[in-house]
Design a protein around this motif. Structure first.
Motif, PDB file in Angstrom:
ATOM      1  N   GLY A 101      46.147  40.895  45.298  1.00 37.63           N
ATOM      2  CA  GLY A 101      46.642  39.547  45.580  1.00 37.63           C
ATOM      3  C   GLY A 101      46.580  39.214  47.056  1.00 37.63           C
TER       4      GLY A 101
ATOM      5  N   TYR B 294      52.313  44.006  33.409  1.00 38.39           N
ATOM      6  CA  TYR B 294      53.128  42.870  33.837  1.00 38.39           C
ATOM      7  C   TYR B 294      54.228  42.554  32.832  1.00 38.39           C
TER       8      TYR B 294
ATOM      9  N   SER C  20      43.895  39.147  40.654  1.00 31.94           N
ATOM     10  CA  SER C  20      44.880  38.275  41.275  1.00 31.94           C
ATOM     11  C   SER C  20      44.130  37.118  41.909  1.00 31.94           C
TER      12      SER C  20
ATOM     13  N   GLY D 225      47.519  35.485  37.773  1.00 29.96           N
ATOM     14  CA  GLY D 225      47.063  36.844  37.500  1.00 29.96           C
ATOM     15  C   GLY D 225      46.369  36.884  36.165  1.00 29.96           C
TER      16      GLY D 225
ATOM     17  N   ARG E   8      42.580  44.381  36.557  1.00 31.51           N
ATOM     18  CA  ARG E   8      43.638  43.415  36.861  1.00 31.51           C
ATOM     19  C   ARG E   8      43.160  42.558  38.025  1.00 31.51           C
TER      20      ARG E   8
END
Length: 571
Positions: A368, A115, A398, A433, A396
């Motif tokens: 996400g 990111y 979301s 996030g 990761r």
């Protein structure tokens, strides 16, 4: 799904200061949303908040004006979502309009750089030899990347709207309406809105220095991009954001949008002349977002920067294909997640206050959307995790939230209570996030759920559908449907009009495997209706209470209308 009760907005005080052209029904809808005159309901560009009180502008405009005058290399660093892509396009286009001759852009690849402005991305940018980096829609949490850029002798301007942490990054200038003490009245700007304001302020500085014989370039031509990024990021449409979005929609409806957006309107099958914020949210934004989720957001940015209609159309077609792939992958992941909940018996009273889900086969670019779908289905704050790359031990996540539960603050609380558990996080009230190790997931899940159990009022876990009441028989007409459609922009914090009523089910059929098409009756009325995702593996009852939006039926044409069903329950 949680029980949905309907609360009528119909009985609300409507002021008298309305022009005759605004129908009484629309006046009532506006009043229910706190808008009691036409200026509040449909603010124009003349009412746009000036940039004066936005903090950090003096330092930011000095950096940009100097770089433009000295012909230094400016690199706009975008992000891999629609807000970040449109903000990048606005930054590049706007700086060139202001006279910058050496402007490039860069965007992280989700799978390669992670990111934002990371040290890995800074290393890759070294070959461009930038003098000034301008981050858009990120930067406030990019401490390491900004430090790496500064170590190379580059200047860094951060433009962002995400909530800051306890300390700020070592940038030369930061513009973010959510910094502590910032006096800008509208805290709801999207990232694309922040860079637009920075450009407005920079134009004023250059104008004062005599850069142009006239007033300078017309930056309002960028508002089509500002509108798309603002709607896509789901920031609340306060009066200032509605001003920006409405102006951008007017450009798009008039066929004055940039070539890339006009091409995306076409491939999405939308009618440009009647484009709405919903068309942006469900048609344009997903196609731009798809590039950053599955491929490289540079594809999306190139589409938005293109001035060649043929090239723009080719890029839009590529984005359309990527989006089709994304839809299939998303549905598979959502089905997997729902199956996990079913096997675990997580439903009804057994549903925890918050959900954390992980699958080693999930794609990090789509989690996400999975979190969002499950949040809607369960009405619970939801975090979906995937490996940062295939086989990686770094996850990761979301997160998506429900009204009344600030998801970024919840992550901060977990981070304080369990130092080192979360490697990094960021976001805002409704979306965030984070990254953590796979080994830390069980402890994090327990801590997050415990925090949600303690912080959430059980009443907030019941989803509430607000209705503008019942429509009169005379309101079921094309004129009313078009007035409601065009009365926006509607969106987050300023919801599209929703009505409810009791109807007879005269006929029904399944379309597209998951959707229900109805013929509904109310007295002598016969109304077409569709409930997307409404098939529940059993026939609907003969009578339903329906919450619906009234919409022109452009497929049938003429004076046709249809009801878009949001929720229905048997009587």
């Amino acid at each position: 799904m949680s029980f949905v009760r309907t609360i009528s907005r119909r009985e609300c005080e409507v002021g008298a200061d309305w022009p005759e052209s605004v129908p009484p029904l629309l006046r009532r809808v506006y009043a229910a949303r706190g808008a009691h005159d036409l200026q509040q309901a449909q603010p124009r560009l003349a009412h746009l908040l000036p940039p004066d009180t936005l903090g950090g502008l003096d330092a930011a405009t000095a950096l940009l004006a100097d770089a433009i005058v000295q012909d230094r290399h400016i690199v706009v660093v975008g992000d891999f979502d629609c807000d970040g892509a449109t903000a990048c396009a606005v930054g590049v286009r706007g700086l060139r309009m202001l006279g910058a001759r050496h402007v490039s852009y860069a965007v992280p690849n989700r799978m390669v750089h992670g990111y934002g402005l990371s040290p890995a991305l800074v290393d890759e940018l070294a070959g461009l030899e930038p003098a000034l980096l301008v981050t858009v829609d990120h930067g406030i949490a990019c401490h390491a990347g900004i430090a790496a850029a500064k170590a190379r002798g580059w200047q860094v301007l951060v433009t962002d709207h995400h909530l800051p942490g306890e300390r700020l990054p070592p940038a030369d200038a930061i513009v973010n309406p959510n910094l502590r003490g910032d006096a800008f009245p509208s805290k709801m700007l999207a990232g694309v809105g922040v860079i637009f304001y920075v450009l407005l302020a920079t134009r004023r500085v250059l104008r004062g220095s005599g850069a142009w014989a006239d007033a300078g370039p017309d930056l309002s031509v960028l508002l089509d991009l500002v509108a798309v990024g603002t709607v896509a990021d789901l920031v609340p449409l306060d009066a200032n954001n509605r001003t920006l979005v409405a102006a951008g929609l007017r450009r798009l409806r008039a066929g004055q949008g940039c070539a890339g957006l006009q091409a995306l309107v076409e491939v999405a099958g939308r009618e440009a002349a009647a484009l709405t914020a919903a068309d942006i949210g469900y048609g344009l934004a997903p196609r731009i977002n798809a590039a950053g989720r599955l491929e490289d957001m540079a594809l999306g940015i190139e589409c938005l920067l293109s001035d060649d209609p043929r090239q723009a159309r080719e890029l839009a077609e590529v984005l359309n294909g990527i989006n089709a792939e994304r839809r299939g992958l998303q549905q598979q992941m959502v089905d997997d997640a729902e199956a996990v909940l079913t096997r675990a018996g997580i439903a009804g009273d057994a549903m925890p206050a918050a959900l954390c889900l992980f699958d080693a086969q999930w794609h990090p670019g789509v989690v996400g959307l999975v979190a969002s779908k499950l949040k809607e289905k369960t009405h619970r704050p939801t975090i979906a995790f995937a490996p940062a790359e295939p086989g990686s031990e770094l996850l990761r996540g979301s997160a998506r939230s429900i009204p009344g539960f600030h998801i970024r603050d919840a992550l901060a609380a977990v981070d304080v209570a369990h130092p080192g558990l979360v490697e990094k996080f960021g976001g805002h009230a409704m979306a965030a996030g984070l990254a953590l190790s796979r080994a830390a997931l069980p402890e994090f899940s327990a801590a997050f759920r415990a925090h949600a159990e303690a912080a959430l009022d059980p009443a907030l876990l019941k989803s509430v559908l607000l209705s503008d009441g019942e429509l009169d028989v005379a309101d079921f007409c094309r004129g009313t449907a078009e007035a409601l459609r065009d009365g926006g922009p509607w969106g987050q914090g300023y919801p599209e009009p929703l009505f409810d009523g009791v109807f007879e089910v005269l006929a029904w059929r399944i379309v597209g495997e998951r959707h229900l098409k109805f013929e509904l009756g109310r007295g002598a009325l016969r109304l077409n209706a569709i409930h997307f995702g409404g098939w529940r593996d059993q026939p609907p009852p003969p009578r339903l209470r329906v919450a619906y939006r009234l919409s022109p039926d452009d497929y049938r044409g003429g004076q046709a209308i249809q009801l878009i069903v949001e929720h229905c329950e048997p009587l």
